[in-house]
Design an enzyme around this catalytic site. Structure first.
Site, PDB file in Angstrom:
ATOM      1  N   TYR A   3       1.998  -3.511  -3.027  1.00  0.00           N
ATOM      2  CA  TYR A   3       0.771  -3.003  -2.441  1.00  0.00           C
ATOM      3  C   TYR A   3       0.880  -1.495  -2.288  1.00  0.00           C
ATOM      4  O   TYR A   3       1.967  -0.939  -2.220  1.00  0.00           O
ATOM      5  CB  TYR A   3       0.475  -3.649  -1.078  1.00  0.00           C
ATOM      6  CG  TYR A   3       1.461  -3.274  -0.007  1.00  0.00           C
ATOM      7  CD1 TYR A   3       1.271  -2.131   0.772  1.00  0.00           C
ATOM      8  CD2 TYR A   3       2.601  -4.041   0.227  1.00  0.00           C
ATOM      9  CE1 TYR A   3       2.185  -1.775   1.745  1.00  0.00           C
ATOM     10  CE2 TYR A   3       3.503  -3.693   1.202  1.00  0.00           C
ATOM     11  CZ  TYR A   3       3.296  -2.559   1.954  1.00  0.00           C
ATOM     12  OH  TYR A   3       4.195  -2.206   2.921  1.00  0.00           O
ATOM     13  N   CYS A   4      -0.256  -0.843  -2.284  1.00  0.00           N
ATOM     14  CA  CYS A   4      -0.328   0.574  -1.989  1.00  0.00           C
ATOM     15  C   CYS A   4      -1.676   0.805  -1.307  1.00  0.00           C
ATOM     16  O   CYS A   4      -2.441  -0.129  -1.109  1.00  0.00           O
ATOM     17  CB  CYS A   4      -0.134   1.427  -3.236  1.00  0.00           C
ATOM     18  SG  CYS A   4      -1.297   1.095  -4.552  1.00  0.00           S
ATOM     19  N   THR A   5      -1.966   2.025  -0.958  1.00  0.00           N
ATOM     20  CA  THR A   5      -3.184   2.296  -0.190  1.00  0.00           C
ATOM     21  C   THR A   5      -4.454   1.908  -0.946  1.00  0.00           C
ATOM     22  O   THR A   5      -5.293   1.196  -0.429  1.00  0.00           O
ATOM     23  CB  THR A   5      -3.240   3.771   0.223  1.00  0.00           C
ATOM     24  OG1 THR A   5      -2.058   4.073   0.948  1.00  0.00           O
ATOM     25  CG2 THR A   5      -4.438   4.048   1.107  1.00  0.00           C
ATOM     26  N   ILE A  33      -4.268  -1.838   0.259  1.00  0.00           N
ATOM     27  CA  ILE A  33      -4.418  -2.100   1.692  1.00  0.00           C
ATOM     28  C   ILE A  33      -5.782  -1.635   2.185  1.00  0.00           C
ATOM     29  O   ILE A  33      -6.399  -2.262   3.045  1.00  0.00           O
ATOM     30  CB  ILE A  33      -3.295  -1.395   2.496  1.00  0.00           C
ATOM     31  CG1 ILE A  33      -1.937  -2.022   2.161  1.00  0.00           C
ATOM     32  CG2 ILE A  33      -3.558  -1.432   3.990  1.00  0.00           C
ATOM     33  CD1 ILE A  33      -1.838  -3.493   2.475  1.00  0.00           C
TER      34      ILE A  33
END
Length: 131
Positions: A3-5, A33
């Site tokens: 996951y990342c922003t 996210i």
């Protein structure tokens, strides 16, 4: 699960892992996210805490996010990386959480006493083995 922003870095990283890393069982959070928290704005769904960001927001979380991290000096709940302090382990360099009251302490807290949680745990393990 990656996951990342916003999902962009994960898109690239998962493609790399599949194509060059030989790993086929790679999953990612679609839209990152940021999109996940848009779907669960109040409680964050299964997300706990906040996601560190590299911009002026510092972090991104649900409206009712629980603070799950602590100041590396005093142990008070804290979740803002605004002090611009790094781990005292020169091979680490990870940014550390230092709460505003500790940041403003006079005289200043010695930089060589601030360790990230991973290096702090390693340091404790070494001390335990010596005793």
């Amino acid at each position: 699960l990656m996951y990342c922003t916003g999902g962009v870095r994960c898109e690239r990283a998962s493609a790399y892992l599949r194509n060059r890393g030989g790993i086929e069982d790679v999953y990612q959070l679609e839209g990152g996210i940021h999109r996940y928290l848009e779907a669960f704005p109040q409680d964050g769904g299964f997300w706990v805490g906040k996601n560190y960001t590299f911009d002026k927001r510092f972090s991104h979380g649900a409206e009712n996010a629980t603070v799950i991290s602590t100041c590396v000096h005093c142990g008070s709940p804290w979740d803002r990386y605004q002090a611009q302090k790094v781990c005292a382990n020169s091979r680490c360099g990870m940014e550390v959480l230092l709460c505003r009251p500790c940041e403003r302490t006079k005289p200043a807290i010695a930089k060589d006493t601030l360790f990230c949680p991973l290096c702090s745990d390693k340091k404790k393990d070494k001390q335990t083995k010596r005793n």
